[in-house]
Each structure stands twice: as structure tokens, then as C-alpha cells.
Design a protein around this motif. Structure first.
Motif, PDB file in Angstrom:
ATOM      1  N   ASP A  67       0.861  -1.172   0.000  1.00  0.00           N
ATOM      2  CA  ASP A  67       0.000   0.000   0.000  1.00  0.00           C
ATOM      3  C   ASP A  67       0.904   1.230   0.000  1.00  0.00           C
ATOM      4  N   LEU A  68       0.323   2.401  -0.191  1.00  0.00           N
ATOM      5  CA  LEU A  68       1.110   3.629  -0.279  1.00  0.00           C
ATOM      6  C   LEU A  68       0.999   4.486   0.984  1.00  0.00           C
ATOM      7  N   ASP A  69      -0.166   5.127   1.155  1.00  0.00           N
ATOM      8  CA  ASP A  69      -0.328   6.105   2.232  1.00  0.00           C
ATOM      9  C   ASP A  69      -0.198   5.467   3.606  1.00  0.00           C
ATOM     10  N   ASN A  70       0.647   6.066   4.436  1.00  0.00           N
ATOM     11  CA  ASN A  70       0.905   5.604   5.808  1.00  0.00           C
ATOM     12  C   ASN A  70       1.512   4.209   5.856  1.00  0.00           C
ATOM     13  N   THR A  71       1.988   3.736   4.709  1.00  0.00           N
ATOM     14  CA  THR A  71       2.696   2.463   4.640  1.00  0.00           C
ATOM     15  C   THR A  71       4.121   2.686   4.144  1.00  0.00           C
ATOM     16  N   LEU A  72       4.259   3.343   3.000  1.00  0.00           N
ATOM     17  CA  LEU A  72       5.588   3.658   2.464  1.00  0.00           C
ATOM     18  C   LEU A  72       6.120   4.986   2.986  1.00  0.00           C
ATOM     19  N   TYR A  73       5.346   5.657   3.789  1.00  0.00           N
ATOM     20  CA  TYR A  73       5.842   6.818   4.544  1.00  0.00           C
ATOM     21  C   TYR A  73       5.174   6.784   5.912  1.00  0.00           C
ATOM     22  N   PRO A  74       5.801   7.388   6.916  1.00  0.00           N
ATOM     23  CA  PRO A  74       5.253   7.308   8.281  1.00  0.00           C
ATOM     24  C   PRO A  74       4.010   8.175   8.444  1.00  0.00           C
ATOM     25  N   PRO A  75       3.071   7.752   9.274  1.00  0.00           N
ATOM     26  CA  PRO A  75       1.849   8.533   9.501  1.00  0.00           C
ATOM     27  C   PRO A  75       2.131   9.953   9.990  1.00  0.00           C
TER      28      PRO A  75
ATOM     29  N   LEU B  12       7.584  14.855   3.189  1.00  0.00           N
ATOM     30  CA  LEU B  12       8.196  13.566   2.897  1.00  0.00           C
ATOM     31  C   LEU B  12       9.690  13.730   2.659  1.00  0.00           C
ATOM     32  N   THR B  13      10.470  12.781   3.152  1.00  0.00           N
ATOM     33  CA  THR B  13      11.912  12.789   2.947  1.00  0.00           C
ATOM     34  C   THR B  13      12.360  11.412   2.453  1.00  0.00           C
ATOM     35  N   PRO B  14      13.475  11.355   1.735  1.00  0.00           N
ATOM     36  CA  PRO B  14      13.978  10.056   1.274  1.00  0.00           C
ATOM     37  C   PRO B  14      14.305   9.130   2.439  1.00  0.00           C
ATOM     38  N   ASP B  15      14.119   7.836   2.207  1.00  0.00           N
ATOM     39  CA  ASP B  15      14.378   6.830   3.232  1.00  0.00           C
ATOM     40  C   ASP B  15      15.302   5.767   2.638  1.00  0.00           C
ATOM     41  N   PRO B  16      16.625   5.980   2.723  1.00  0.00           N
ATOM     42  CA  PRO B  16      17.577   5.031   2.126  1.00  0.00           C
ATOM     43  C   PRO B  16      17.450   3.619   2.691  1.00  0.00           C
ATOM     44  N   ALA B  17      17.151   3.500   3.987  1.00  0.00           N
ATOM     45  CA  ALA B  17      17.034   2.169   4.594  1.00  0.00           C
ATOM     46  C   ALA B  17      15.852   1.410   4.005  1.00  0.00           C
ATOM     47  N   LEU B  18      14.723   2.094   3.830  1.00  0.00           N
ATOM     48  CA  LEU B  18      13.553   1.441   3.245  1.00  0.00           C
ATOM     49  C   LEU B  18      13.820   1.089   1.786  1.00  0.00           C
TER      50      LEU B  18
ATOM     51  N   PRO C   2      -0.624   8.314 -10.686  1.00  0.00           N
ATOM     52  CA  PRO C   2       0.252   9.493 -10.765  1.00  0.00           C
ATOM     53  C   PRO C   2       0.593  10.076  -9.398  1.00  0.00           C
ATOM     54  N   TYR C   3      -0.378  10.092  -8.501  1.00  0.00           N
ATOM     55  CA  TYR C   3      -0.112  10.546  -7.134  1.00  0.00           C
ATOM     56  C   TYR C   3       0.894   9.620  -6.464  1.00  0.00           C
ATOM     57  N   ALA C   4       0.710   8.320  -6.618  1.00  0.00           N
ATOM     58  CA  ALA C   4       1.624   7.356  -6.007  1.00  0.00           C
ATOM     59  C   ALA C   4       3.048   7.566  -6.507  1.00  0.00           C
ATOM     60  N   GLU C   5       3.205   7.833  -7.787  1.00  0.00           N
ATOM     61  CA  GLU C   5       4.540   8.053  -8.344  1.00  0.00           C
ATOM     62  C   GLU C   5       5.212   9.265  -7.705  1.00  0.00           C
ATOM     63  N   ARG C   6       4.426  10.298  -7.407  1.00  0.00           N
ATOM     64  CA  ARG C   6       5.007  11.492  -6.780  1.00  0.00           C
ATOM     65  C   ARG C   6       5.444  11.189  -5.342  1.00  0.00           C
ATOM     66  N   VAL C   7       4.631  10.423  -4.632  1.00  0.00           N
ATOM     67  CA  VAL C   7       5.010  10.028  -3.271  1.00  0.00           C
ATOM     68  C   VAL C   7       6.272   9.171  -3.306  1.00  0.00           C
ATOM     69  N   ILE C   8       6.303   8.219  -4.200  1.00  0.00           N
ATOM     70  CA  ILE C   8       7.460   7.330  -4.326  1.00  0.00           C
ATOM     71  C   ILE C   8       8.729   8.134  -4.603  1.00  0.00           C
ATOM     72  N   ALA C   9       8.630   9.115  -5.487  1.00  0.00           N
ATOM     73  CA  ALA C   9       9.789   9.946  -5.805  1.00  0.00           C
ATOM     74  C   ALA C   9      10.244  10.743  -4.584  1.00  0.00           C
ATOM     75  N   ALA C  10       9.289  11.303  -3.846  1.00  0.00           N
ATOM     76  CA  ALA C  10       9.626  12.111  -2.673  1.00  0.00           C
ATOM     77  C   ALA C  10      10.271  11.269  -1.576  1.00  0.00           C
TER      78      ALA C  10
END
Length: 215
Positions: free
Chosen positions: A15-23, A91-97, A117-125
Motif C-alpha cells: 500500500d502507499l499512504d501511511n505504509t511507504l511513509y510514516p503517519p 516527505l523525505t527520502p528513506d535510504p534504509a527502506l 500518478p499521485y503514487a509516483e510522486r510520493v514514491i519519488a519524494a
């Protein structure tokens, strides 16, 4: 130890929101505000009623969009563009993840109830571009949202995923029920565990959880 539960997995679904970045990034706060404004404009209702409808549609249909489509015949395309027009500066890059996901054997995909398209922007950030084999949004499920089993089946068929050899990572416990029923390994990613029969594992540290699989 959870390592023994994943050797068979060859498809990793995130999943994307609150999964690939912290809440704590609170990205969804921005989206919810735009959802409310959109409902107010589309239906001509006050803010309180718009918030009530959003909550009701989320409960009944899985997403606000699904409710608007079902109850009011709303066009999903402009909605998805509007509500995802947000700032990503939290959002900030997460090298460990990034390293943990990139090391996973097999196919790695993102599947969100938001738009691709939104997911791609989150992934990039988050500094995660280039490590996923595919990114799927609600549009790829014919605008049917998780937690509907049919939505998962549509996306998984499109990607060629065998649920018996796959794992699903989600922050919303209800979105793990269908994957579990389909035979997937399920992981709840959230600060607080919500034990349920359809949840195999919980973690509040996705990078650490994934890294441990290779040890």
C-alpha cells in the motif's frame, strides 16, 4: 521470528499512504481537506455534511470516491486529480527502506486506493523511484476500491500475481481481509497493532521488518 513465513513469497505488494511513509507526515490530512472541499462543491452541501458523507461513504463503500460514484454518479477522473493536488514537503527520502525493498526477491509493486500518478510522486519524494516493477492506482481496478476482493483480483490478474506466493503490506487492517482470504501473507504496518485473524504480522518499522527477512 517471522523470517520463516516468507521464503515462498515472490510478489511483494505495498500500500502507499501511511505504509511507504510514516503517519507522522500527515499527508492524508491534506487529502481529506481537499476531499471535503470537493464534496461541498460537487453536492452543494456545508462542511459538516460533507465530512459526514465522507465518513459514511468510507465506511460503506471503502472510499469517498466509491460513495460519490455509487450515490451521485460522480466522474472519478477530475476527483482524483483534485484531491491529490497537495504538497509533498513533509516527505523525505528513506535510504534504509529503499535498500530493504530493493533486496526483496521477486516482483515488487505498489497498489493504492489513490491514483497512480499521485503514487509516483510520493514514491519519488521518498527516494523509492526505480525499485518497483509496477504502480497501480484505483483506476487500474476499474475504480473499485480496497477492501473489495474484486478490486484486488483485478489488479493481481493484471500483474500476474499468484496470491499463494505473495505478501501484502497495509496500514488499514480491513484491507488485509481479502488478501488473507486469497492466500496471501498479510502484514499490518502501523504504530499500534490491531490483532485479527486475517493479520499474520504487525510492524511499526517496515524497513526493519523487511531487512530482517534476509537475515
Amino acid at each position: 521470528m517471522h523470517q520463516a513465513d516468507f521464503p515462498h513469497v515472490r510478489s511483494w505488494v505495498f500500500d502507499l499512504d501511511n505504509t511507504l511513509y510514516p503517519p507522522e507526515a500527515r499527508l492524508f490530512d491534506q487529502i481529506e481537506a481537499r476531499m471535503t472541499a470537493y464534496v461541498m462543491q460537487l453536492l452543494g452541501v456545508a462542511r459538516g455534511e460533507a465530512d459526514r458523507l465522507r465518513s459514511e461513504y468510507w465506511r460503506l463503500y471503502g472510499t469517498t470516491l466509491a460513495g460519490l460514484m455509487h450515490e451521485h454518479g460522480a466522474d472519478p477522473a477530475p476527483y482524483l486529480v483534485d484531491v491529490h493536488d497537495i504538497a509533498f514537503d513533509r516527505l523525505t527520502p528513506d535510504p534504509a527502506l529503499r535498500a530493504a525493498i530493493a533486496a526483496l526477491p521477486g516482483r515488487r509493486i505498489v497498489y493504492t486506493n489513490g491514483s497512480a500518478p499521485y503514487a509516483e510522486r510520493v514514491i519519488a519524494a521518498r527516494g523509492l523511484s526505480g525499485i518497483f516493477d509496477a504502480v497501480y492506482g484505483v483506476e487500474h481496478a476499474g475504480y473499485r476500491p480496497k477492501p473489495e476482493r474484486g478490486a484486488f483480483e483485478t489488479v493481481f490478474a493484471r500483474d500476474g500475481i499468484d496470491p499463494a506466493r505473495a505478501a501484502m503490506f497495509e496500514d488499514d487492517p480491513r484491507n488485509l481481509a481479502a488478501p488473507h482470504a486469497m492466500g496471501m501473507r498479510t502484514v499490518h504496518v502501523a504504530p499500534v497493532a490491531e490483532p485479527a485473524d486475517h493479520i499474520h504480522h504487525h510492524t511499526d518499522d517496515l524497513a526493519g521488518f523487511l531487512s530482517a527477512l534476509g537475515r
